[in-house]
Scaffold this active site. Structure first.
Site, PDB file in Angstrom:
ATOM      1  N   TYR A 177      20.059 -37.968 -23.725  1.00  0.00           N
ATOM      2  CA  TYR A 177      21.044 -36.962 -23.324  1.00  0.00           C
ATOM      3  C   TYR A 177      22.176 -36.979 -24.342  1.00  0.00           C
ATOM      4  CZ  TYR A 177      24.340 -34.530 -20.160  1.00  0.00           C
ATOM      5  OH  TYR A 177      25.235 -33.656 -19.592  1.00  0.00           O
TER       6      TYR A 177
ATOM      7  N   LYS B 139      17.647 -34.003 -24.829  1.00  0.00           N
ATOM      8  CA  LYS B 139      18.435 -32.890 -24.295  1.00  0.00           C
ATOM      9  C   LYS B 139      19.600 -32.691 -25.246  1.00  0.00           C
ATOM     10  CE  LYS B 139      21.349 -31.650 -20.320  1.00  0.00           C
ATOM     11  NZ  LYS B 139      21.917 -32.131 -19.030  1.00  0.00           N
TER      12      LYS B 139
END
Length: 302
Positions: free
Chosen positions: A135, A163
């Site tokens: 992330y 991500k």
């Protein structure tokens, strides 16, 4: 991995002022998403207030969500923590509850360097028991993953996806191409930052990690399905219909705006955790006006 394709919807986590999760309300939210047909649910992401909840409340949230929709839709659980040992325990908790994957940020107080982030992620992937999605959220962590670091991590067993934050629509194709060339085959490349994600999907991204979809999935699902069908004008038309929402997100943050949207839609009533304050009355009125003007296909009522 097929978990990391399509549209992942990130709901808010209903909780009281003391950080106690309202599991009944959370069940209702994740059930709506599963019924809408999202490809996965992103639980306890930034929209889901993961840094503001202690381990026991995060476990209660995961247990409730997995009990409600486990087996019908994959659930990706945020496992970010300041300490590596705590992130490992959170990943183990999510694994025990039946989560499909973990979402791990470079959450820190002291600035981290790439060697420290690499070791942190490798340890969680090794000991946490879940496939891990990187992330990259520099707006909150103040750490930005380089292409080289993502490439190195893609070669660590158990780290399977990233991500990314979106850059400008014009820059997305080159960023995606560069990252695709650097990572291992089959490694999933996804994006967040809803206002630019239609163009990211058009450019060939694997997954849209969507904050709005955790509350209003219909419009974003329409975009993803249009891209899958090769109907790029339809994808851009739906994205244009959502521009007033994207503008609110940019002006006031998706986190604050979504806390207000769920209240105005009577999905649940909650205030953001202090010290974050609810939006002002003026912004509340702006949000109400935007919701009134959204077409039924975006609201999921038409």
């Amino acid at each position: 991995m097929t978990i990391f394709k399509g549209l992942s919807a990130y709901p808010v986590t209903p909780a009281d002022a003391g950080g106690r999760v309202d599991t009944a309300a959370l069940r209702r939210l994740v059930r709506r998403l599963a019924d809408a047909g999202v490809d996965s649910v992103g639980l306890l992401g930034s929209t889901g207030s993961y840094p503001y909840l202690d381990r026991s409340e995060r476990r209660r949230a995961v247990d409730a969500a997995l009990d409600e929709v486990g087996g019908t839709v994959p659930v990706i659980v945020g496992t970010g923590a300041l300490r590596t040992d705590e992130a490992i325990r959170l990943a183990q908790d999510a694994k025990a509850a039946g989560a499909s994957a973990g979402l791990l940020s470079a959450m820190s107080y002291l600035p981290l360097n790439e060697a420290e982030v690499f070791e942190h992620f490798a340890a969680v992937a090794d000991q946490g028991g879940l496939p891990i999605c990187i992330y990259d959220n520099p707006a909150t962590t103040h750490f930005r993953f380089s292409t080289d670091l993502v490439a190195r991590l893609s070669r660590v067993p158990g780290i399977v996806a990233v991500k990314n934050p979106t850059c400008t629509p014009e820059e997305i194709p080159s960023h995606l191409a560069s990252q695709r060339t650097a990572v291992t085959k089959g490694f999933s490349i996804g994006y967040s930052g809803d206002g630019n994600c239609a163009e990211a999907m058009i450019a060939g991204a694997d997954l849209w990690h969507s904050a709005l979809s955790g509350t209003l999935p219909a419009g974003c699902l329409g975009i993803v399905r249009a891209v899958r069908n090769g109907d790029l004008p339809e994808a851009r038309r739906l994205d244009a219909a959502l521009r007033p929402v994207w503008d609110l997100f940019r002006a006031h943050s998706s986190y604050r705006v979504l806390h207000e949207i769920v209240a105005q839609l009577d999905l649940c009533h909650l205030a953001p955790p202090r010290p974050v304050l609810p939006v002002s009355d003026g912004v509340r009125q702006q949000i109400a006006a935007v919701l009134r003007d959204l077409p039924p296909e975006i609201l999921g009522t038409g």
